[in-house]
Motif scaffolding. Structure first.
Motif, short mmCIF file in Angstrom:
data_model
loop_
_atom_site.label_atom_id
_atom_site.label_comp_id
_atom_site.label_asym_id
_atom_site.label_seq_id
_atom_site.Cartn_x
_atom_site.Cartn_y
_atom_site.Cartn_z
N ASP A 27 11.16 8.49 -17.26
CA ASP A 27 9.73 8.11 -17.22
C ASP A 27 8.74 9.28 -17.25
OD1 ASP A 27 11.06 5.75 -16.94
OD2 ASP A 27 10.15 5.16 -15.04
N GLU A 75 9.19 3.37 -18.52
CA GLU A 75 8.89 2.12 -17.81
C GLU A 75 7.72 1.44 -18.51
OE1 GLU A 75 7.90 2.49 -13.63
OE2 GLU A 75 7.32 0.39 -13.50
N VAL A 160 10.25 11.30 -13.03
CA VAL A 160 9.21 10.92 -12.07
C VAL A 160 9.22 9.40 -11.92
CG1 VAL A 160 7.82 12.93 -12.64
CG2 VAL A 160 7.43 10.83 -13.91
N THR A 161 8.93 8.92 -10.71
CA THR A 161 8.78 9.71 -9.51
C THR A 161 10.07 9.66 -8.70
OG1 THR A 161 7.88 7.84 -8.24
CG2 THR A 161 6.30 9.22 -9.39
N CYS A 165 11.37 5.52 -9.49
CA CYS A 165 12.31 5.25 -10.60
C CYS A 165 13.53 6.15 -10.60
CB CYS A 165 11.55 5.31 -11.92
SG CYS A 165 10.42 3.89 -12.07
C1 C5J Z 1 8.15 5.44 -11.69
C2 C5J Z 1 6.44 4.20 -10.52
N1 C5J Z 1 8.51 5.80 -12.91
N2 C5J Z 1 6.24 5.14 -9.62
N3 C5J Z 1 7.29 4.38 -11.57
O1 C5J Z 1 8.54 6.07 -10.73
O2 C5J Z 1 5.83 3.15 -10.47
#
Ligand code: C5J
Length: 233
Positions: A27, A75, A160-161, A165
């Motif tokens: 992501d 995502e 991230v993060t 994820c």
């Molecule tokens: C991810 C989020 N990629 N923090 N999504 O960590 O909503």
């Protein structure tokens, strides 16, 4: 090169056969890393994630130079939002919701600028991109099929993060029998305390979710296995 690589890591050394490893970049999307995206719409300071880009790029460059497997994830949701649960849409009362127009197009919606991967880490031809509707990269995707078909048993995780994820993906992978090394300088969070806790949890109790190492330790181990490469700075 197909001999085992031995990486200094916590809670103990992580070893992998390059033919069985995949680098997973989770992501690294404009929506999380750049101003005007989904992360900022939730009130976060997105500059806290920028430090992950350079070390991840160094690891990505090495994997590309060695022709080892690289997988990227994003995502996001279908344009008609038919795969977006109301619980996810409404949670947190954000200033903008998923699917609404922001400065980089529709937030976390496939096809928008914000949904795409940042230019610094953009996939090249031959690298797999997994579009996922959830936090974990295995949920609702064909990631597991692709990994098993390619004989992959070991995953090196960046992204991230950390506590969302990356953590969800690491736990899903661990339950499926994959051996995960998380690179601490190649993952980041909007919340320093969550970053630290997530990394502590991964490696606790003898590596209950996996191993934690650094990009430098990984690159040094790869270079040591092939002395023509020299030592990583
Ligand atoms: C991810 C989020 N990629 N923090 N999504 O960590 O909503």
């Amino acid at each position: 090169m197909s001999k085992e690589i031995r990486v200094h890591a916590e809670p103990y050394e992580y070893t992998f056969d390059p033919s069985r490893v995949a680098l997973v970049c989770i992501d690294f999307q404009r929506d999380f890393v750049e101003a005007g995206g989904f992360g900022e719409s939730l009130g976060n300071d997105v500059s806290t994630l920028r430090g992950t880009i350079e070390p991840t790029r160094a690891v990505l460059d090495k994997f590309r130079a060695e022709s080892w497997t690289v997988i990227h994830t994003r995502e996001g949701h279908r344009e008609d939002l038919s795969d977006l649960f109301p619980s996810k849409r409404d949670r947190g009362n954000p200033s903008l919701r998923i699917g609404e127009e922001g400065p980089m197009g529709r937030l976390l919606t496939r096809g928008s600028k914000g949904h795409d991967i940042i230019p610094e880490l953009y996939p090249i031809e031959g690298e797999t991109v997994i579009d996922k509707p959830g936090k974990g990269a295995f949920y609702g995707t064909d990631l597991e099929t692709i990994l098993r078909a390619g004989g992959k048993t070991h995953l090196i995780l960046t992204g991230v993060t950390t506590e969302v994820c990356v953590q969800s993906t690491a736990r899903e992978a661990n339950d499926r029998g994959f051996e995960c090394l998380i690179l601490s300088d190649c993952t980041g969070s909007y919340f320093p305390e969550f970053y630290r806790s997530a990394l502590d949890m991964f490696k606790a109790q003898g590596g209950i979710v996996g191993w934690v190492g650094t990009s430098k330790d990984l690159l040094n181990a790869v270079n040591a296995a092939n002395p023509e490469n020299g030592e990583s700075k």
